[in-house]
Structure formats: C-alpha cells, structure tokens
Write a protein that holds these residues in place. Structure first.
Motif, PDB file in Angstrom:
ATOM      1  N   GLU A 166      -9.920  -5.393  -0.597  1.00  0.00           N
ATOM      2  CA  GLU A 166      -9.467  -4.747  -1.824  1.00  0.00           C
ATOM      3  C   GLU A 166      -8.581  -5.657  -2.675  1.00  0.00           C
ATOM      4  N   ALA A 206      -4.842   6.081  -2.510  1.00  0.00           N
ATOM      5  CA  ALA A 206      -4.152   4.848  -2.153  1.00  0.00           C
ATOM      6  C   ALA A 206      -3.870   4.031  -3.403  1.00  0.00           C
ATOM      7  N   PHE A 219      -6.732   0.928   6.843  1.00  0.00           N
ATOM      8  CA  PHE A 219      -6.249  -0.148   5.994  1.00  0.00           C
ATOM      9  C   PHE A 219      -5.606  -1.221   6.870  1.00  0.00           C
ATOM     10  N   ILE A 275      -2.544   0.218  -4.487  1.00  0.00           N
ATOM     11  CA  ILE A 275      -2.423  -1.114  -3.900  1.00  0.00           C
ATOM     12  C   ILE A 275      -1.834  -2.063  -4.936  1.00  0.00           C
ATOM     13  N   LEU A 291       0.850  -1.192   0.000  1.00  0.00           N
ATOM     14  CA  LEU A 291       0.000   0.000   0.000  1.00  0.00           C
ATOM     15  C   LEU A 291       0.882   1.237   0.000  1.00  0.00           C
ATOM     16  N   ARG A 332      -9.977  -2.573   3.496  1.00  0.00           N
ATOM     17  CA  ARG A 332     -10.270  -1.151   3.748  1.00  0.00           C
ATOM     18  C   ARG A 332     -11.513  -1.076   4.623  1.00  0.00           C
ATOM     19  N   LEU A 335      -5.398  -7.161   1.703  1.00  0.00           N
ATOM     20  CA  LEU A 335      -5.553  -5.787   2.161  1.00  0.00           C
ATOM     21  C   LEU A 335      -7.040  -5.501   2.304  1.00  0.00           C
ATOM     22  N   HIS A 372      -0.468  -6.272  -5.430  1.00  0.00           N
ATOM     23  CA  HIS A 372      -0.785  -7.522  -4.753  1.00  0.00           C
ATOM     24  C   HIS A 372      -0.450  -8.731  -5.620  1.00  0.00           C
ATOM     25  N   LEU A 409      -3.344  -4.627   6.286  1.00  0.00           N
ATOM     26  CA  LEU A 409      -2.590  -5.558   5.447  1.00  0.00           C
ATOM     27  C   LEU A 409      -2.226  -6.743   6.324  1.00  0.00           C
TER      28      LEU A 409
END
Length: 527
Positions: free
Chosen positions: A140, A118, A195, A120, A111, A130, A128, A122, A197
């Motif tokens: 997300e 933001a 957020f 992101i 992030l 939100r 992650l 992955h 993670l």
C-alpha cells in the motif's frame, strides 16, 4: 475512540531488533503499537547511532501524542498529516540546533484504524503491506528511494533495483527539509485482513510473496514476528529490523471456533429449557412437530409466561422444590437476564434452525410463509425466482461475506428515497451489519424494518415471519452491544411478538395461559 472502532476485534504483535551488522551497534528503528487508540507506526532512523535513534523516536512520540488527544469527529487523514508534518518540523529543528544531530532524519509509515476503515500515512522506504483474507498481498506504500523512482520511471527493472548499490538511498524523509510531502490514503478492509508495517531491514531479506505466506501460515502473529526475525538473521540481518502486524476482525478459523462454541452453548440452553415446558404444551409439540415458527412458539411462550428462568446465569440448586402439578413461581430477573431468557427460548423453539448471529455464523430456518410478505411489499421483485428461494440465496450471500454485503446494501439503500425501501433489503442490510460486528447500526436498521411493517404490511403481526425474524435479530444485536437500555427494549419487544404468536396459535382444545400455568381442559396424553 469511536463506537464503531471499539466493536472490531484487533490482534497485534511486533518485533524490533538491531540485527547482526556490527556497524550498527544501536537499533535506530522505533515503533508504536497502540491497540487502544488504534494507531500503529514504524520509523527507521538515519544519520548514525544516536542521531537516527532520536529521529525515529521523535516521529513515534509526536504521532502517539497527536492520537492520544484525538477528539470525536476529527478527520483522521488531516490529523495524521498534521502529526507527520509536526514530527518533520521537530526533527528538522533539532537537527539544526544540535550539531550531533545535524544529519539525522527518519522514515515513517503509520496506520490508523476506525472500524474497518484504514488510514495510511507514509514518508520514506518503510513499507505497509495489506494481506487480504484470500492471501493476496498488496503493497500500500511506494518507496521514496532513488532506485524505486527509477523503476517507476521505467529506467530500471525491479530486479536491477533489488541489487543496485544505491538501493538504500532514500529521496524523502522526515527532518531532511523544512517541509515534507506526505503520502496519504484511506481504504476499506474486510474481516481477516492483516496489515504488516516494516522497515527495510525486513524487506531486503524477505520478498513480498514469502512475507504473505509466512504471516498466514504462522500459528499466531507473535509467532510470525519471531519467524520474521529468524529468517532475517539466517540471511545476514544486515540492518535494524522492525515489524508491526495487525489483524482486523475475525478470521475464518476464529469464526468456525466461535460457531462451535455457540452451538455448544445453544445445546446447553435447549437442555435447560426442555424440562420447563408445561406438560400440555410438550404433548402438543410432540404430537405435531413443525419447523415453522408458529406452533413451537405458541407452546414455549405459553409455558414460559409464568415460568421465568434467567438462562444467562441458571441457579438450579436454589430453585424451590415443586410437584408436577404445582405452578412455577416467578423469579426476579435483570433486563439483560430477561433478554438472555428469551434468547434461550428462541434457541429451544428453533432447534431445527439454530440462530447464529456473530462473527460470520449462520443460522438455518424454514421460511414457509415468506410469499405472504412478498405480496405485502410495496416494491415487487422483477425476477421470476421463487421469493423464498431468492431470500434464502441473498441471506446466504450475506452470511458468507457480511462486510462486503453491508457495503453493497448501504450503497443500494443510499440511492433510494426512504419511502421506496424494501423491508427485505433493509433486513438483509441489518443482518450484514450484525454479522460484521456493527451492533448499534444493525439495531437502527432493524427498527426501520419494523417501522415499515407497521405502516405498510397487511400481514398479521402474530403471523409475520419477517417481523419475528427482525425482533430476534434485534435481541441478538442488543445482547452483543452490551447496552442495557437496548437490551431491555429488545426484550420487551420480543416478549410482545412471542406472546402475540402464542395468542394467535393456541391449539384447539387447550385453554389460553392463566396465572396458574398452561391449563388444559383435556387431560394430556399419558404413556
């Protein structure tokens, strides 16, 4: 780091633990929490003991290196994808050069925050989430795992996937292939957004709804991390567990606390300012109290023109003794102190309409002359709603959700040519920016309001409530921006407006201010 990102407050916390599984003697998870560069990463290594740890640590180090060398103007999405691809190449090469690393790979979820935007990135099954200010939790990322792909294809239910023997088998990872497909997305976030993670060592034990409640109900993000670990341990902690939590902007509770602190400071400033009002001006104010800006500004500005006080750092013990008839001696003051003095004067004269300008705080005022401003507008409102009531309604909407309002007004203004923009709309947009923490952008927008008024308004500048409100807001934004040049400029312009108000509204029977103080040919009433 961009100016915008520097103005948005972040709160962060993290936890990482190897868990209780004796088959995993080392913690193969790694994470990055870099609030200065606003980059946050969780990586879950696979391949056994040392190999998994090396893979996850390599991913984190490559991302940290990339954002440490980020240059102004770099596209964040491109930078993140490039960094993740570089991490993949590094892990893949190491796995093929060292036999002991032959089976290693890692997931990654990253992030980056620029202001309230933001980005992101992955790969794998680390996630992650939100958590919106209203408590709604949104995942997300989509797991790159065998069972999740079956669920997305409709061949398996979420309940079946949760208990499937292959639920931990990932279909995509860094280092498994020479190249990797990276999922990327950008989103805008509101103040109070959180957020989370985390690696699958957290999500296998705590479902989404419980994660949201746990984070929101904890006293702090650090407390939330401790509770995450406790619950995972309580439920077996079968895998390494890692979580990084980031809150963007002020929460509602923080805004209320800031408002309470502001109100206390405002009362202190008012108490300091009241003894410095000249007797004649104080008598007029007491005899004819009003809620609009004109009369209080006249007395206060005249009294303070020759009674300069640095309200940001008062030194009452160092003031020379004076008799009631002796004029006050001017004091030296810095540009920031000067702006602070005028903000103190502002708070005194708006005692019934306290200015609240930061973190979603609201100020109340009576805008009894706003109909004149509406008449002066080039674009007339098509709604039959009373102009004053409409403006107050729109202002309340801005105060309640400044970040959302800023986006809406930006979209509206971007669709209009500059010569068709309404000064009220520009002011409300600037106010939304101010309350959202975007001080420099707010100042630029308020300057556009003043430019419009200078070119089009038929209302006297000394009696124009929108001009006064705009100068007040500019001074507030300048003070919060910590920009000495902007603060000095705002102080001068606020001086001019207040002195114009004083000159335009000096009551009959009172002389204009003189170098000796606020003189009155008629004796002030005595008690």
């Amino acid at each position: 780091m961009s100016e915008q990102s520097a103005e948005v407050m972040l709160e962060t916390a993290a936890v990482s633990d190897r868990g209780l599984n004796e088959k995993r003697p080392l913690n193969e998870d790694s994470y990055l929490l870099d609030a200065e560069r606003r980059i946050f990463v969780v990586a879950d290594g696979v391949g056994g003991a040392e190999a998994g740890e090396v893979a996850s640590q390599t991913a984190v180090e490559v991302l940290e290196e990339a954002f440490r060398h980020q240059r102004p103007g770099d596209d964040v999405e491109d930078l993140m994808e490039l960094a993740i691809q570089r991490a993949n190449a590094s892990i893949y090469q190491l796995a093929h050069e060292e036999r002991r690393f032959a089976m290693m790979a890692t997931t990654v979820v990253a992030l980056h925050l620029t202001g309230r935007r933001a980005v992101i990135g992955h790969v794998g099954d680390s996630r992650l989430y939100r958590i919106a200010p209203d408590g709604q939790i949104n995942r997300e990322t989509e797991d790159h795992s065998v069972v999740e792909e079956e669920v997305r294809a409709g061949r398996m239910t979420a309940e079946q996937a949760a208990h499937h023997p292959s639920r931990n088998v990932i279909s995509r990872a860094l280092g498994a292939e020479q190249t990797v497909e990276v999922d990327l997305k950008s989103i805008e976030v509101a103040d109070g957004t959180i957020f989370l993670l985390c690696s699958d060592g957290v999500t296998r034990h705590i479902p989404d709804a419980e994660l949201s409640a746990l984070v929101r109900e904890s006293e702090s993000l650090a407390a939330a991390c401790a509770e995450l670990k406790r619950r995972c341990y309580e439920r077996g902690a079968e895998d390494n567990l890692t979580a990084v939590i980031v809150r963007v902007g002020a929460t509602a509770a923080q805004q209320r606390a800031a408002a309470a602190e502001y109100d206390h400071a405002a009362q202190t400033i008012r108490d300091q300012r009241i003894p410095h009002v000249a007797p004649a001006a104080a008598s007029v104010a007491a005899a004819d109290p009003v809620t609009h800006l004109q009369r209080p500004l006249a007395g206060a500005a005249a009294a303070n023109k020759h009674n300069r006080v640095v309200v940001t750092a008062p030194q009452p013990d160092e003031q020379p003794a004076r008799t009631p008839d002796a004029p006050a001696a001017p004091t030296e003051r810095s540009a920031v102190g000067r702006a602070g003095r005028w903000l103190g004067t502002l708070l005194f004269v708006l005692a019934a309409a306290a200015l609240a300008f930061y973190g979603g705080m609201r100020y109340q005022r009576t805008l009894t002359s706003f109909e004149n401003m509406q008449t002066a507008s080039v674009v007339a409102s098509p709604t039959p709603e009373n102009p004053t009531a409409r403006f107050e309604r729109l202002r309340r909407e801005v105060d309640n959700a400044p970040a959302v309002a800023a986006q809406q007004y930006k979209s509206e203004l971007d669709s209009q040519p500059p010569n068709a923009r309404d000064p009220q709309t520009l002011y409300l947009y600037g106010r939304a920016l101010l309350l959202s923490g975007k001080q420099h952008e707010a100042i630029q927008t308020f300057d556009q309001v003043i430019q419009w008024l200078n070119e089009h308004s038929t209302v006297s500048s000394a009696r124009d409530p929108l001009r006064v409100e705009t100068r007040i807001a500019t001074a507030a934004a300048a003070l919060k921006s910590n920009d000495p040049a902007a603060t000095a400029k705002a102080a001068r312009e606020l001086d001019e407006v207040i002195e114009q108000q004083a000159g335009a509204t000096t009551p009959a029977g009172l002389a204009s201010p003189t170098p000796g103080g606020f003189a009155s040919p008629t004796p002030a009433p005595t008690r």
